[in-house]
Design an enzyme around this catalytic site. Structure first.
Site, PDB file in Angstrom:
ATOM      1  N   HIS A  98       9.087   7.365   8.007  1.00 57.74           N
ATOM      2  CA  HIS A  98       9.671   7.518   6.682  1.00 57.74           C
ATOM      3  C   HIS A  98      11.125   7.963   6.848  1.00 57.74           C
ATOM      4  CE1 HIS A  98       6.071   7.354   3.879  1.00 57.74           C
ATOM      5  NE2 HIS A  98       5.556   7.176   5.078  1.00 57.74           N
TER       6      HIS A  98
ATOM      7  N   ASN B 141       9.404   4.717   3.080  1.00 51.96           N
ATOM      8  CA  ASN B 141       9.332   4.249   4.455  1.00 51.96           C
ATOM      9  C   ASN B 141      10.664   3.635   4.872  1.00 51.96           C
ATOM     10  OD1 ASN B 141       6.051   3.932   5.023  1.00 51.96           O
ATOM     11  ND2 ASN B 141       6.618   3.655   2.885  1.00 51.96           N
TER      12      ASN B 141
ATOM     13  N   ARG C 192       0.830  -1.201   0.000  1.00 51.82           N
ATOM     14  CA  ARG C 192       0.000   0.000   0.000  1.00 51.82           C
ATOM     15  C   ARG C 192       0.865   1.251   0.000  1.00 51.82           C
ATOM     16  NH1 ARG C 192      -0.939   4.811   2.441  1.00 51.82           N
ATOM     17  NH2 ARG C 192      -0.420   3.838   4.424  1.00 51.82           N
ATOM     18  N   ASP C 193       1.419   1.597   1.130  1.00 53.47           N
ATOM     19  CA  ASP C 193       2.214   2.822   1.219  1.00 53.47           C
ATOM     20  C   ASP C 193       3.456   2.753   0.339  1.00 53.47           C
ATOM     21  OD1 ASP C 193       2.755   5.354   2.064  1.00 53.47           O
ATOM     22  OD2 ASP C 193       3.488   4.809   4.037  1.00 53.47           O
TER      23      ASP C 193
ATOM     24  N   HIS D 153       5.034   4.597  12.582  1.00 51.58           N
ATOM     25  CA  HIS D 153       5.174   4.536  11.121  1.00 51.58           C
ATOM     26  C   HIS D 153       6.151   5.630  10.710  1.00 51.58           C
ATOM     27  CE1 HIS D 153       3.391   4.022   6.947  1.00 51.58           C
ATOM     28  NE2 HIS D 153       3.962   5.216   6.832  1.00 51.58           N
TER      29      HIS D 153
ATOM     30  N   CYS E 154       4.111   9.618   0.049  1.00 48.27           N
ATOM     31  CA  CYS E 154       2.714  10.064   0.010  1.00 48.27           C
ATOM     32  C   CYS E 154       2.516  11.026  -1.151  1.00 48.27           C
ATOM     33  CB  CYS E 154       2.343  10.755   1.327  1.00 48.27           C
ATOM     34  SG  CYS E 154       0.644  11.368   1.346  1.00 48.27           S
TER      35      CYS E 154
END
Length: 320
Positions: free
Chosen positions: A229, A269, A13-14, A227, A260
């Site tokens: 980055h 990430n 996903r990310d 989470h 993002c």
């Protein structure tokens, strides 16, 4: 240092949502399968967002349809609003992760909602869950957070991610008080797992400690997830600080891919394999197969048309 650390894999996903190359749902499902074969037990597999805004995430339903339920594994779907949540309910996702923002600036850019409107949106989703018709007999209702059974129509577990905790590309610095207030409001709605996200990689280890302490004071019974980055090369240091502060659940993306599309300058990430290497060397248990992760990172690099940026995908593990 023997306590287990749960790494939630967010690469499908990310990791993929900010890549120029758009992968077919079948390839994305294969990535999930490869990651689970490498040890992932919680994995953010899809995002239920409009393909007009994030074309990389189109076909979430097709991805989930290609992933038969597997005991002991939890597939997570990210949603930004009630429409996304309704879409998620039509699939076999085990968990739904509702994204919110710590700032009005990012909330308006990402979801078209202010902070207060986002909290109300989350409250409406939770109210709808409480008032929903009973699931079919084969589906076991779940609490707001924790595990899943992969049955279509069942009530998936629910968690929340708070974006821009360490800084917003539009509103600037985010105070500890802002974070504590929002975490408290989210926890008061009954959400039992709350992720704190450094969406633009602005954090430092000392700020991580402060934010974790503030969030824990505001929601002492909630499970905190982190989470990070690696935009400014502080990702692993921030993960270390979070673990030292007592957090045992962290997100990471295979190969260090990600970013993002609504946060200018946001890059990948922290890499799952880099995090696993650091933790396993220190004596923590992650349940991942490092060699399989490295192979998967190199494979996804081929699929997106550029080498994965993680250190381990280049150097390999140690000892050889």
């Amino acid at each position: 240092m023997s306590r287990p650390i749960t790494i939630v894999e967010v690469g499908p996903r990310d990791g993929l949502q900010n890549e120029t190359t758009i992968l077919d749902p079948a390839v994305r499902a294969e990535l999930v399968n490869r990651l689970e074969a490498a040890g992932a037990r919680r994995i953010e597999a899809v995002s239920f967002v409009h393909p007009k805004y994030v074309p990389q995430m189109a076909g979430a339903e097709a991805v989930m349809a290609a992933l038969p339920h597997a005991a002991g594994r939890s597939r997570i779907g990210l949603v930004l609003n009630g429409k996304g949540y309704d879409r998620a309910l039509g699939t076999t996702v085990d968990e739904v992760n509702v994204a919110l923002s710590a700032t009005d600036g990012f909330g308006l850019k990402n979801q078209g909602l202010t902070v207060d409107q986002q909290v109300q949106m989350l409250a409406d989703i939770i109210a709808g869950r409480a008032n929903a018709a009973p699931p079919p007999p084969s589906a076991v209702p779940l609490p707001l957070s924790g595990g899943g059974n992969g049955q279509p129509g069942a009530t998936p577990a629910l968690s929340a991610t708070l974006s821009c905790v360490w800084g917003c590309p539009f509103d600037g610095e985010v105070s500890d008080g802002q974070v504590a207030d929002l975490v408290g409001r989210i926890a008061a709605l009954g959400v039992t797992e709350i992720a704190l996200a450094d969406t633009i990689g602005a954090g430092d280890p000392w700020a991580v400690t402060r934010k974790v302490e503030a969030a824990r004071a505001a929601a002492p019974d909630a499970v905190l997830r982190l989470h990070f980055h690696d935009t400014r090369n502080t990702g692993l240091a921030n993960a270390y600080a979070g673990i030292e502060a007592g957090v045992s659940v962290l997100d990471a993306s295979v190969g260090g891919i990600g970013g993002c599309p609504f946060a200018p300058g946001a890059t990948g990430n922290i890499a799952t394999e880099d995090l696993v290497y650091m933790l396993e060397r220190a004596g923590y248990s992650t349940g991942y197969d490092l060699d399989a992760l490295i192979k998967t990172a190199r494979w996804i690099g081929e699929k997106i048309g550029r080498p994965a940026p993680s250190a381990l995908s280049r150097a390999g593990g140690w000892p050889k």
